[in-house]
Design a protein around this motif. Structure first.
Motif, mmCIF file in Angstrom:
data_model
loop_
_atom_site.group_PDB
_atom_site.id
_atom_site.type_symbol
_atom_site.label_atom_id
_atom_site.label_comp_id
_atom_site.label_asym_id
_atom_site.label_seq_id
_atom_site.Cartn_x
_atom_site.Cartn_y
_atom_site.Cartn_z
ATOM 1 N N LYS A 30 0.824 -1.221 0.000
ATOM 2 C CA LYS A 30 0.000 0.000 0.000
ATOM 3 C C LYS A 30 0.853 1.264 0.000
ATOM 4 N N LYS A 31 2.007 1.181 -0.682
ATOM 5 C CA LYS A 31 2.867 2.367 -0.787
ATOM 6 C C LYS A 31 2.373 3.244 -1.939
ATOM 7 N N LYS A 32 2.561 4.555 -1.807
ATOM 8 C CA LYS A 32 2.221 5.471 -2.898
ATOM 9 C C LYS A 32 3.387 5.499 -3.882
ATOM 10 N N ASN A 60 1.368 12.202 -13.305
ATOM 11 C CA ASN A 60 1.109 13.640 -13.147
ATOM 12 C C ASN A 60 2.348 14.435 -13.572
ATOM 13 N N VAL A 61 2.313 15.749 -13.354
ATOM 14 C CA VAL A 61 3.382 16.639 -13.834
ATOM 15 C C VAL A 61 4.758 16.260 -13.287
ATOM 16 N N ASP A 62 4.771 15.689 -12.072
ATOM 17 C CA ASP A 62 6.055 15.382 -11.441
ATOM 18 C C ASP A 62 6.739 14.160 -12.033
ATOM 19 N N PHE A 63 5.945 13.308 -12.691
ATOM 20 C CA PHE A 63 6.476 12.006 -13.089
ATOM 21 C C PHE A 63 7.588 12.134 -14.138
HETATM 22 C C1 COA Z 1 -1.707 13.333 -5.576
HETATM 23 C C2 COA Z 1 -2.323 12.597 -4.398
HETATM 24 C C3 COA Z 1 -1.790 13.180 -3.093
HETATM 25 C C4 COA Z 1 -3.848 12.768 -4.457
HETATM 26 O O1 COA Z 1 -4.321 12.255 -3.296
HETATM 27 P P1 COA Z 1 -5.880 12.074 -2.943
HETATM 28 O O2 COA Z 1 -6.741 12.785 -3.906
HETATM 29 O O3 COA Z 1 -6.017 12.375 -1.506
HETATM 30 O O4 COA Z 1 -6.093 10.542 -3.234
HETATM 31 P P2 COA Z 1 -5.902 9.370 -2.196
HETATM 32 O O5 COA Z 1 -4.541 9.446 -1.584
HETATM 33 O O6 COA Z 1 -7.080 9.362 -1.276
HETATM 34 O O7 COA Z 1 -5.945 8.119 -3.164
HETATM 35 C C5 COA Z 1 -7.146 7.492 -3.644
HETATM 36 C C6 COA Z 1 -6.830 6.023 -3.913
HETATM 37 O O8 COA Z 1 -5.834 5.922 -4.948
HETATM 38 C C7 COA Z 1 -4.634 5.356 -4.411
HETATM 39 N N1 COA Z 1 -3.503 6.122 -4.889
HETATM 40 C C8 COA Z 1 -3.505 7.450 -5.161
HETATM 41 N N2 COA Z 1 -2.296 7.825 -5.589
HETATM 42 C C9 COA Z 1 -1.534 6.717 -5.568
HETATM 43 C C10 COA Z 1 -0.200 6.478 -5.893
HETATM 44 N N3 COA Z 1 0.595 7.462 -6.308
HETATM 45 N N4 COA Z 1 0.288 5.239 -5.766
HETATM 46 C C11 COA Z 1 -0.506 4.229 -5.338
HETATM 47 N N5 COA Z 1 -1.793 4.397 -5.022
HETATM 48 C C12 COA Z 1 -2.303 5.633 -5.130
HETATM 49 C C13 COA Z 1 -4.761 5.467 -2.901
HETATM 50 O O9 COA Z 1 -4.004 4.502 -2.238
HETATM 51 C C14 COA Z 1 -6.237 5.303 -2.723
HETATM 52 O O10 COA Z 1 -6.537 3.944 -2.883
HETATM 53 P P3 COA Z 1 -7.625 3.222 -1.957
HETATM 54 O O11 COA Z 1 -8.915 3.937 -2.269
HETATM 55 O O12 COA Z 1 -7.566 1.802 -2.382
HETATM 56 O O13 COA Z 1 -7.171 3.456 -0.545
HETATM 57 C C15 COA Z 1 -2.001 11.078 -4.483
HETATM 58 O O14 COA Z 1 -2.404 10.576 -5.742
HETATM 59 C C16 COA Z 1 -0.533 10.817 -4.233
HETATM 60 O O15 COA Z 1 -0.108 10.690 -3.078
HETATM 61 N N6 COA Z 1 0.302 10.714 -5.342
HETATM 62 C C17 COA Z 1 1.722 10.544 -5.164
HETATM 63 C C18 COA Z 1 2.379 11.892 -4.837
HETATM 64 C C19 COA Z 1 2.413 12.825 -6.049
HETATM 65 O O16 COA Z 1 2.774 12.423 -7.143
HETATM 66 N N7 COA Z 1 2.068 14.076 -5.792
HETATM 67 C C20 COA Z 1 2.112 15.117 -6.810
HETATM 68 C C21 COA Z 1 0.740 15.534 -7.203
HETATM 69 S S1 COA Z 1 0.805 16.651 -8.586
#
Ligand code: COA
Length: 376
Positions: free
Chosen positions: A254-256, A311-314
């Protein structure tokens, strides 16, 4: 949407301001700056043109652009004491801490810091656009033990930053790549750091305080800090053949995955394809397709397994890495570019200000009786 019995977690779906600056259409994957689709601007408008667009709600004519570039070039010099402060920080300090603190310090040296006339606010906005890159470059050269290089007034924002960082003027191609990155990062609706800037200035605090708040918010790995996390992940994975196992393992735990997913975009972030193309070109030029191949495989897997897009960061992470930029300067570059949007939002907030003061829903106990200290 929120209601009094169930507040929207993370303010999801809550509209917190009206704006003419940008529209983030998460349902169809569109990003619009002041009426222009990002696809219409990226690769056509320079960052300076976008700064004018955001600050004045229209693209500049040739005279206005020349004046803006002149103003930015003339605003780059830092107060000597701020330069000395930057060169007194621990060399191991994370650059985002340094930038946040130096921007706050700039407010102490600007006699107009609390001047709320629109003229003074606009000048402060431009000064920050011009000075945040200088803070970043100075700190980097200081920590590397290299002599600081003064700004080159003949260069535009992207080229001057790369020159002050690396000690040589970038090629036209590298400058162009950086400039497109700046344009793509310049503004993005009510993101967390922009909200922080607006909340701060809505108390009628000052521009420096607002941008200091914004930098603090951008730093986190769920916001601008994600681009650094992407390259760390790619380095940790190491090779293309390890990608599938890494992603399976990370998802099982369950890592992001950094650089994947977005609060607003439910389809592809429209900035990502531009960055992906630039990453492909740079990888081909360097003869090292590993990073882009790994990134594309991760994006493919995340879409298939979690229906989440890059997203943009990727891909910006691969672009900056291919340009030889140190990983801990990725988020500072985001801050440099986003200063255009933050300052534009501060100016817009001030034109029709009202204190931003939401409520919280109390979930604690009631009716507790005070127990004297000696009886606890
Ligand atoms: C951008 C972000 C913070 C949005 O968060 P959010 O709208 O609060 O969405 P949530 O964190 O509630 O995620 C919703 C679901 O998708 C999953 N998910 C979202 N982003 C994920 C990721 N990068 N990797 C794995 N799973 C992800 C969550 O685990 C959750 O799953 P679940 O419903 O099974 O628990 C989130 O997608 C994230 O942490 N991404 C990685 C960090 C990143 O790239 N940030 C830059 C944004 S421009």
């Amino acid at each position: 949407m929120s209601n009094s019995s169930s507040p929207a977690r993370g303010l999801e779906g809550v509209v917190a301001a009206s704006t003419r600056l940008s529209d983030v259409r998460g349902d169809i994957g569109k990003l619009i700056y002041c009426g222009y689709d990002i696809d219409e601007l990226a690769g056509k408008a320079t960052y300076e043109e976008v700064v004018h667009l955001l600050h004045h709600d229209r693209l500049p004519n040739a005279t206005e652009l020349a004046e803006l570039k002149d103003a930015l070039a003339s605003f780059r010099d830092l107060p000597q004491a701020v330069t000395e402060m930057i060169c007194s920080f621990p060399k191991v300090a994370p650059p985002m801490h340094v930038i946040r603190t130096a921007v706050s310090a700039l407010g102490c040296f600007d006699t107009t810091a609390d001047d709320d006339s629109m003229y003074a606010q606009r000048r402060k906005a431009l000064r920050l656009v011009a000075q945040i890159p200088v803070i970043t470059a100075y700190f980097h050269r200081y920590r590397m033990g290299l002599p600081l290089l003064g700004p080159d007034r003949s260069l535009g924002e992207a080229a001057n930053f790369l020159y002050m960082l690396n000690g040589e003027k970038p090629s036209a191609e590298t400058e162009g790549t950086m400039d497109v990155c700046y344009v793509l990062h310049a503004e993005h609706g009510m993101n967390a750091s922009t909200f922080a800037a607006r909340v701060t200035v809505a108390t009628l605090s000052d521009m420096y305080s607002a941008i200091t708040s914004a930098i603090g918010a951008l730093k986190g790995p769920l916001h601008g800090g994600a681009n650094e996390g992407v390259i760390k992940m790619l380095l940790e994975i190491g090779t293309l053949d390890q990608v599938d196992a890494y992603i399976d393992d990370a998802l099982a735990q369950k890592k992001k995955i950094m650089g994947i997913g977005h609060r607003v975009y439910k389809v592809l972030d429209p900035r990502a394809p531009h960055l992906q193309r630039m990453a492909q070109v740079l990888s081909a030029k360097l003869g090292d397709p590993k990073w882009i191949q790994m990134s594309e495989r991760i994006a493919e897997l995340m879409l298939a397994k979690k229906q989440l897009n890059a997203n943009v960061d990727f891909y910006s992470a691969t672009v900056y890495h291919s340009l030889g930029i140190p990983t801990d300067l990725f988020t500072p570059i985001f801050a440099i570019a986003r200063t255009a949007g933050w300052t534009a939002n501060v100016l817009e907030q001030l034109t029709d200000n009202r204190l931003i003061r939401p409520q919280s829903q109390y979930t604690g106990p009631v009716g507790l009786k005070f127990v004297p200290l000696e009886s606890r």
